[in-house]
Design an enzyme around this catalytic site. Sequence first.
Site, short mmCIF file in Angstrom:
data_model
loop_
_atom_site.label_atom_id
_atom_site.label_comp_id
_atom_site.label_asym_id
_atom_site.label_seq_id
_atom_site.Cartn_x
_atom_site.Cartn_y
_atom_site.Cartn_z
N ALA A 18 0.83 -1.21 0.00
CA ALA A 18 0.00 0.00 0.00
C ALA A 18 0.86 1.26 0.00
CB ALA A 18 -0.91 -0.01 1.22
N GLN A 70 -4.42 -5.01 -7.42
CA GLN A 70 -5.12 -5.57 -6.25
C GLN A 70 -6.24 -4.63 -5.80
OE1 GLN A 70 -3.78 -5.49 -2.02
NE2 GLN A 70 -3.63 -7.71 -2.26
N CYS A 100 -5.57 -7.52 4.43
CA CYS A 100 -5.18 -6.26 5.08
C CYS A 100 -5.69 -6.22 6.52
CB CYS A 100 -5.71 -5.06 4.30
SG CYS A 100 -5.21 -3.51 5.08
N LYS A 139 -5.54 -13.00 -2.25
CA LYS A 139 -4.46 -12.95 -1.24
C LYS A 139 -5.07 -12.91 0.15
CE LYS A 139 -0.08 -10.61 -0.18
NZ LYS A 139 -0.22 -9.89 1.08
N GLY A 201 6.01 -14.00 2.82
CA GLY A 201 6.33 -13.81 4.23
C GLY A 201 7.77 -14.10 4.59
N ASP A 202 8.49 -13.02 4.92
CA ASP A 202 9.81 -13.13 5.53
C ASP A 202 10.91 -13.69 4.64
OD1 ASP A 202 8.88 -12.17 8.14
OD2 ASP A 202 7.76 -14.05 8.16
N GLY A 224 8.13 -8.76 -0.43
CA GLY A 224 7.58 -7.47 -0.04
C GLY A 224 8.66 -6.57 0.53
N ARG A 225 8.83 -6.63 1.86
CA ARG A 225 9.71 -5.68 2.54
C ARG A 225 11.15 -5.73 2.05
NH1 ARG A 225 7.73 -7.52 8.30
NH2 ARG A 225 7.54 -9.41 7.05
C1 LIG Z 1 4.24 -1.33 4.03
C2 LIG Z 1 3.45 -2.55 3.65
C3 LIG Z 1 2.32 -2.41 2.86
C4 LIG Z 1 1.57 -3.54 2.50
N1 LIG Z 1 0.49 -3.38 1.70
C5 LIG Z 1 -0.21 -4.47 1.29
C6 LIG Z 1 -1.30 -4.33 0.40
O1 LIG Z 1 -1.65 -3.23 -0.05
N2 LIG Z 1 -1.96 -5.46 0.05
C7 LIG Z 1 -1.60 -6.70 0.51
O2 LIG Z 1 -2.23 -7.70 0.15
N3 LIG Z 1 -0.56 -6.85 1.33
C8 LIG Z 1 0.15 -5.78 1.72
N4 LIG Z 1 1.23 -5.94 2.53
C9 LIG Z 1 1.66 -7.30 2.89
C10 LIG Z 1 2.74 -7.79 1.90
O3 LIG Z 1 2.24 -7.89 0.59
C11 LIG Z 1 3.32 -9.16 2.32
O4 LIG Z 1 2.32 -10.14 2.26
C12 LIG Z 1 3.90 -9.11 3.72
O5 LIG Z 1 4.65 -7.92 3.92
C13 LIG Z 1 4.80 -10.31 4.01
O6 LIG Z 1 5.82 -10.39 3.07
P1 LIG Z 1 7.33 -9.81 3.30
O7 LIG Z 1 7.86 -10.44 4.55
O8 LIG Z 1 8.05 -10.24 2.05
O9 LIG Z 1 7.21 -8.34 3.45
C14 LIG Z 1 1.96 -4.83 2.94
C15 LIG Z 1 3.10 -4.95 3.74
C16 LIG Z 1 3.84 -3.85 4.09
C17 LIG Z 1 5.07 -4.02 4.94
#
Ligand SMILES: Cc1cc2nc3c(=O)[nH]c(=O)nc-3n(C[C@H](O)[C@H](O)[C@H](O)COP(=O)(O)O)c2cc1C
Length: 324
Positions: A18, A70, A100, A139, A201-202, A224-225
């Site tokens: 987001a 999305q 979310c 998702k 995730g992670d 993601g992060r």
């Molecule tokens: C800042 C931020 C914004 C996110 N926005 C969304 C979003 O808009 N839609 C969604 O499905 N997940 C969102 N997520 C979740 C990520 O898509 C992902 O599933 C989650 O961060 C775990 O993956 P990671 O460890 O690779 O970050 C967001 C996560 C973060 C940290």
Amino acid sequence: MSDKKLSLNGKVVSAPLANIAGSAYRAMALRYGAAIAYSEMISVDGLVRGNRRTLDMLRLREGEKPVCFQIFGHDPKMIYDAARIVAGTGCDMIDINFGCPAKKVVRNLSGAALMNDLELAEKLITAVVTAVDIPVSVKFRSGWNRESMSFIEFGKMAEACGASYLVLHPRTRASGFKGKSDWSKLKLLKESVGIDVIGSGDISTPEEAGRMIDETGCDYVMIGRAAMGAPWIFQRIDHYLRTGDDPGEPPLDQKIEIMLEFCRLMIDDFGERAACLKLRKHLAWFTRGWHNVTRIRPLMFSVENYRDIEKILYNYLNDLEKVA
Ligand SMILES: Cc1cc2nc3c(=O)[nH]c(=O)nc-3n(C[C@H](O)[C@H](O)[C@H](O)COP(=O)(O)O)c2cc1C
């Protein structure tokens, strides 16, 4: 079961984020190795009501492909209309957000709140699948809390509705981002359905991506992060999954060119002033862990134009080269 599938080049997916995964972010992810890029979450309500800022989120640039937009919402009729608007952009896939955890989203019976209401979730998925010809992705999280882990039931339901891809972020809504995501749930989901599963995730290294696939049997990994301020991670992971070798991080001068490339895309999209405000957080992510970076942090938080950014980064590089 849906027979609509994308033909993707690779297994590494750029996550929906987001206020982050706009067109410039996605374009960078795709240029640097992602097989597909998910968008930031986009409000169904905003789309259907014709909100200008929401509609702007649907902008796609030349060559930005494949992209999955999305959407989030809770009204089947509205999500049907929104899906048609989204598909009209020529995007490759639509994802529905059931993960979310934000209060203002779940209070509105959207996002992760729908993991508690499978009946409504089913209507929403069916509405989107019926509305568009492109594949639909869903998702979700493991469940609302530890007592209601509905992810398997949810995944099976989504598959039966005609979803083509399931993305699981195996944490509950209650756990937010705390602790570790539970990859064993990805394995359970993969064993319970016949469609492709994307694990989220992670993952922060190529080895972790490989381990997620090995341990869970998931078809794709979502990042993601770890990609915030590091679009090259997609290429690293992609290369590792194909060859078993991690090419490592690019050298600093290359990172700076990649950062500037991203800044130019943001400026194309938002104009120089607005882009610079948005870029401040990205610059902080890009420079995480850089030697003596605290020296340039205050400068990065006050950039007002492209020239400022270029100057800070090239001066930093020059100073470092002088010391070396
Ligand atoms: C800042 C931020 C914004 C996110 N926005 C969304 C979003 O808009 N839609 C969604 O499905 N997940 C969102 N997520 C979740 C990520 O898509 C992902 O599933 C989650 O961060 C775990 O993956 P990671 O460890 O690779 O970050 C967001 C996560 C973060 C940290």
